[in-house]
Design an enzyme around this catalytic site. Structure first.
Site, PDB file in Angstrom:
ATOM      1  N   THR A 128      30.024  41.416  40.610  1.00  0.00           N
ATOM      2  CA  THR A 128      29.693  42.125  41.849  1.00  0.00           C
ATOM      3  C   THR A 128      30.588  43.367  41.934  1.00  0.00           C
ATOM      4  OG1 THR A 128      31.131  40.568  43.026  1.00  0.00           O
ATOM      5  CG2 THR A 128      28.772  40.173  43.141  1.00  0.00           C
TER       6      THR A 128
ATOM      7  N   THR B 181      35.454  33.560  46.024  1.00  0.00           N
ATOM      8  CA  THR B 181      34.128  34.089  45.732  1.00  0.00           C
ATOM      9  C   THR B 181      34.043  34.226  44.223  1.00  0.00           C
ATOM     10  OG1 THR B 181      32.523  35.827  46.113  1.00  0.00           O
ATOM     11  CG2 THR B 181      34.807  36.505  46.037  1.00  0.00           C
TER      12      THR B 181
END
Length: 406
Positions: free
Chosen positions: A152, A189
């Site tokens: 990401t 995450t």
């Protein structure tokens, strides 16, 4: 044989291929956003997940699929977390079904993961239109593409592979991971996918992945936020030919040592690539009364925003280390604590027995300007040690997260 690093990442172990393609979840057409890892045989499988009460739909589905301790594939996307969506579970199951049909395996043998923005509906059409190409692209060289496809805000791909000896056989452990922000102990995450050709029962694989995560991924903090989607999954093909590990034997310990090494190396990559980070920080605690105290102190230090800011500025503000130890809640005699900073430029002791000592600020600055810094804490009160991984806190962290969604 000692632990030996080799090329290959998540496809280094016998029986595994991988791929990564751009399917269109991300608008950036040059960025891959859909990954697949496939084993040519049904594997023992295990996983650990976020401890956040808010969990991505992919975790709920993967937990169901792993109830029998078996899996053969993992499909994962970036760009959308598929979290807090009314149709989230339906979409996650659909991803598994699409992959299963192309691979010719049962849907329940596919694990699924998603990462990206929370609360936005995951478009399934790009995945439906690309899963055939994703499957066709599977190869022994595809691990790097898969590593890119799960990124990401990461700036570098995270992949590693090692060889160890288990029961007289050469065993390979490899993996890929992503994670840059919204990272905090008790997972983060972070998506991590590990593969091995060791023969390990599902029960022992679950024990091993939990033990490894507790001293690696659960000791990483970038920003103090625990994510909703983090998953660390391991698949074991058994093709190395070792006698299956079914108890905590000498072979189990050898396998665990290799797994811990892989997880710690990936953890360092995650921490060093924290959003906006310029430095990897490793807090190494020794001399604690208990393992819980050693881990607690290391986590507290690495999580201190004030210390992280000081490291960004190459400021040897050791008082912030003691401050973080003091509020850690651990059983520590502050009057015994020594603190030092170390990097490739050398080491400088800044505190002895809980009190400051004279040291060269110029030398300390030189040490702290390096890309990797060890914060050494000796509690001098026992025999337990631990280490935690983090990064400095920079202006860019705020910039990245100020407009992450828009």
């Amino acid at each position: 044989m000692p632990i030996k690093q080799i090329p290959g990442g998540v496809t280094a172990a016998q029986g595994f291929t991988a791929s990564g393609v751009h399917c269109g979840i991300r608008k950036n057409k040059s960025k891959r956003d859909l990954a697949l890892i496939y084993a040519d045989t049904l594997c023992s499988a295990a996983a650990v997940y976020t401890q956040n009460l808010v969990k991505g739909a992919c975790i709920l589905v993967t937990q169901q699929h792993l109830k029998n301790g078996k899996a053969q594939a993992v499909i994962a996307n970036s760009g959308n977390a598929n979290t807090c969506n009314a149709d989230g579970v339906e979409k996650a199951e659909r991803m598994c079904l699409l992959a299963a049909k192309e691979l010719g395996i049962p849907q329940e043998d596919v694990l699924v993961a998603s990462t990206g923005v929370i609360g936005q509906v995951l478009p399934i059409e790009p995945i439906e239109n690309s899963v055939a190409a994703l499957t066709s692209a599977l190869s022994k060289e595809g691990g790097t593409d898969a590593a890119e496809a799960i990124m990401t805000t990461d700036t570098v791909k995270k992949e590693i592979a090692v060889q160890i000896e288990v029961g007289g056989k050469t065993v390979t452990i490899g993996g890929i991971a992503k994670g840059s922000g919204m990272i905090h102990p008790n997972m983060a995450t972070m998506l991590g996918f590990l593969t091995t050709d060791a023969a390990v029962s599902p029960e022992m694989l679950q024990c091993a992945v939990k033990e490894a995560a507790d001293v690696s991924f659960n000791m990483v903090s970038v920003d103090g936020d625990t994510s909703t989607n983090d998953t660390l999954a391991v698949l074991a093909s058994g093709k190395a030919g070792n006698q299956e590990i079914t108890e905590k034997s000498e072979d189990y310990q050898a396998f665990l040592e290799g797994l811990v090494f892989v997880c710690r190396e990936i953890s360092k990559l995650l921490a060093g690539d924290g959003e906006g980070a310029t430095k990897l920080l490793i807090c190494k605690v020794s001399g604690a009364k208990t393992l819980a105290d050693a881990k607690g102190v290391a986590k507290s230090v690495i999580c201190s925003s004030l210390l992280k800011a000081a490291m960004f500025g190459a400021d040897a503000n050791w008082g912030r280390v003691l401050c973080a130890i003091g509020y850690s809640g651990c059983d520590v005699d502050i009057s015994k604590v020594d603190v030092a900073f170390r990097s490739a430029k050398g080491a400088v002791t800044v505190c002895v027995d809980g009190a400051g000592i004279e040291f060269s600020e110029e030398k300390a600055k030189e040490i702290l300007l390096e890309k990797e810094i060890d914060i050494l804490v000796d509690l001098k009160d026992g025999s337990f040690d631990a280490e935690a991984y983090g990064c400095d806190l920079t202006y860019d962290y705020v910039k990245i997260n100020g407009d992450y969604r828009t």
